[in-house]
Design an enzyme around this catalytic site. Structure first.
Site, PDB file in Angstrom:
ATOM      1  N   TYR A 239      10.239   0.046  -5.298  1.00 14.09           N
ATOM      2  CA  TYR A 239      11.028   0.382  -4.201  1.00 14.09           C
ATOM      3  C   TYR A 239      12.448  -0.288  -4.383  1.00 14.09           C
ATOM      4  O   TYR A 239      13.536   0.654  -3.725  1.00 14.09           O
ATOM      5  CB  TYR A 239      10.402  -0.581  -3.149  1.00 14.09           C
ATOM      6  CG  TYR A 239       8.902  -0.030  -2.634  1.00 14.09           C
ATOM      7  CD1 TYR A 239       8.541   1.152  -2.922  1.00 14.09           C
ATOM      8  CD2 TYR A 239       8.125  -1.058  -2.095  1.00 14.09           C
ATOM      9  CE1 TYR A 239       7.313   1.512  -2.609  1.00 14.09           C
ATOM     10  CE2 TYR A 239       6.910  -0.687  -1.674  1.00 14.09           C
ATOM     11  CZ  TYR A 239       6.374   0.420  -1.978  1.00 14.09           C
ATOM     12  OH  TYR A 239       5.057   0.839  -1.714  1.00 14.09           O
TER      13      TYR A 239
ATOM     14  N   ARG B 244       5.036  -2.385  -6.992  1.00 17.02           N
ATOM     15  CA  ARG B 244       5.513  -1.349  -6.309  1.00 17.02           C
ATOM     16  C   ARG B 244       6.863  -2.233  -5.697  1.00 17.02           C
ATOM     17  O   ARG B 244       7.724  -1.200  -5.173  1.00 17.02           O
ATOM     18  CB  ARG B 244       4.636  -1.194  -5.029  1.00 17.02           C
ATOM     19  CG  ARG B 244       3.669  -0.158  -5.353  1.00 17.02           C
ATOM     20  CD  ARG B 244       2.641   0.459  -4.396  1.00 17.02           C
ATOM     21  NE  ARG B 244       2.002  -0.374  -3.764  1.00 17.02           N
ATOM     22  CZ  ARG B 244       0.869  -0.990  -3.781  1.00 17.02           C
ATOM     23  NH1 ARG B 244       0.265  -0.681  -5.218  1.00 17.02           N
ATOM     24  NH2 ARG B 244       0.313  -1.798  -2.952  1.00 17.02           N
TER      25      ARG B 244
ATOM     26  N   TYR C 234       6.806  11.333   3.584  1.00 16.27           N
ATOM     27  CA  TYR C 234       5.802  11.738   4.080  1.00 16.27           C
ATOM     28  C   TYR C 234       5.283  11.143   5.493  1.00 16.27           C
ATOM     29  O   TYR C 234       5.437   9.851   5.626  1.00 16.27           O
ATOM     30  CB  TYR C 234       4.650  11.240   3.256  1.00 16.27           C
ATOM     31  CG  TYR C 234       3.193  11.704   3.280  1.00 16.27           C
ATOM     32  CD1 TYR C 234       2.804  12.943   3.486  1.00 16.27           C
ATOM     33  CD2 TYR C 234       2.289  10.886   3.698  1.00 16.27           C
ATOM     34  CE1 TYR C 234       1.587  13.388   3.562  1.00 16.27           C
ATOM     35  CE2 TYR C 234       0.744  11.065   3.930  1.00 16.27           C
ATOM     36  CZ  TYR C 234       0.521  12.412   3.904  1.00 16.27           C
ATOM     37  OH  TYR C 234      -0.505  12.811   4.107  1.00 16.27           O
TER      38      TYR C 234
END
Length: 266
Positions: free
Chosen positions: A71, A67, A93
């Site tokens: 990113y 990740r 979110y």
């Protein structure tokens, strides 16, 4: 401060549409470009009604890729748009700064380059949790940890307060590649908690509702059953207090708390 490009990292809230602040909506409408993550198929349609100039960052996640690499690619795309002179919104979110490292980092990088880059608060999952479960974190006290960090580091846990563990499905994932439940990590988390709490201590699996027509997941289970539970990406583990608070009698004396005060009756 460079006047052309700028970035606003905003929060969409947890429940789609109903938790969007007026300021966040105004930022979305005024943006030249809106970056977002398609965490549900409803989100793109909702945002498109406010501003059709959308870039979905979800494709930056690749199977088997760390990740951190995803990113970095996301931040690079956002920075290029700002450096091209665009007014950019990164719509996140919940709260843009909770359980989300990239918005913090891209703001640091752009600010260092002289661009205007700011974060604006949104309703986060913990705010929904307090409301849905009827918890006042200041009443009993509350400690929160990301589940993997809770395992990786030695933490002092006060079992007279609430313990909230986020992202329990991927507890113990050091590769930053997992998105599905890690059974080995779940078992390790259960083992760690059983060092602190009795096996029959009731805990809660919590998932906030994404849409007004849905209900939050509030599932009580025994701690000893945690390793067998179905955990999703958004599942949070809530561990209620297991004992009463212990008064600090010396401090109460120092503060001259009267003998008949409720604090003396604990």
């Amino acid at each position: 401060m460079k006047s052309e490009g700028q970035l606003f990292c905003i929060g969409l809230g947890i429940m789609l549409g109903s938790q969007l602040t007026e300021l966040a909506r105004a930022r979305l409408a005024a943006a030249d470009l809106v970056f977002f993550h398609s965490n549900s198929h409803y989100l793109a349609g909702f945002l498109h009604k406010i501003n059709p100039n959308l870039v979905d960052l979800q494709p930056f996640y690749q199977p088997g890729q760390s990740r951190l690499d995803s990113y970095e690619a996301m931040m690079a795309a956002v920075m290029v748009a700002v450096q091209q002179g665009k007014h950019v919104v990164w719509a996140c979110y919940g709260h843009p700064g909770v359980a989300s490292w990239p918005p913090h980092e891209v703001i640091r990088r752009l600010t260092a380059l002289g661009y205007r880059a700011i974060m604006e608060a949104g309703i986060s999952a913990d705010a929904c949790l307090y409301a849905d479960l009827g918890i006042d974190p200041m009443a009993q006290g509350c400690a929160q940890f990301e589940a993997s960090q809770f395992l990786f580091y030695r933490r002092t846990v006060d079992t007279s307060a609430y313990l909230i563990l986020w992202q329990v499905a991927i507890a113990g994932d050091f590769s930053l590649k997992r998105l599905e439940q890690n059974q080995t990590g779940t078992q390790a988390l259960q083992q760690r908690l059983l060092q602190l709490y009795p096996a029959d201590h009731q805990v809660l699996l919590y998932e906030a509702a994404d849409l007004p027509i849905w209900q939050p997941r509030i599932e009580p289970i025994l701690l000893q059953d945690l390793a067998k539970a179905q955990l999703n990406q958004i599942t949070t583990l809530v561990v209620p207090p297991a004992r009463a608070k212990t008064p600090d009698w010396q401090m109460l004396d120092l503060l001259e708390v009267p003998a008949d005060h409720p604090l003396r009756q604990l």
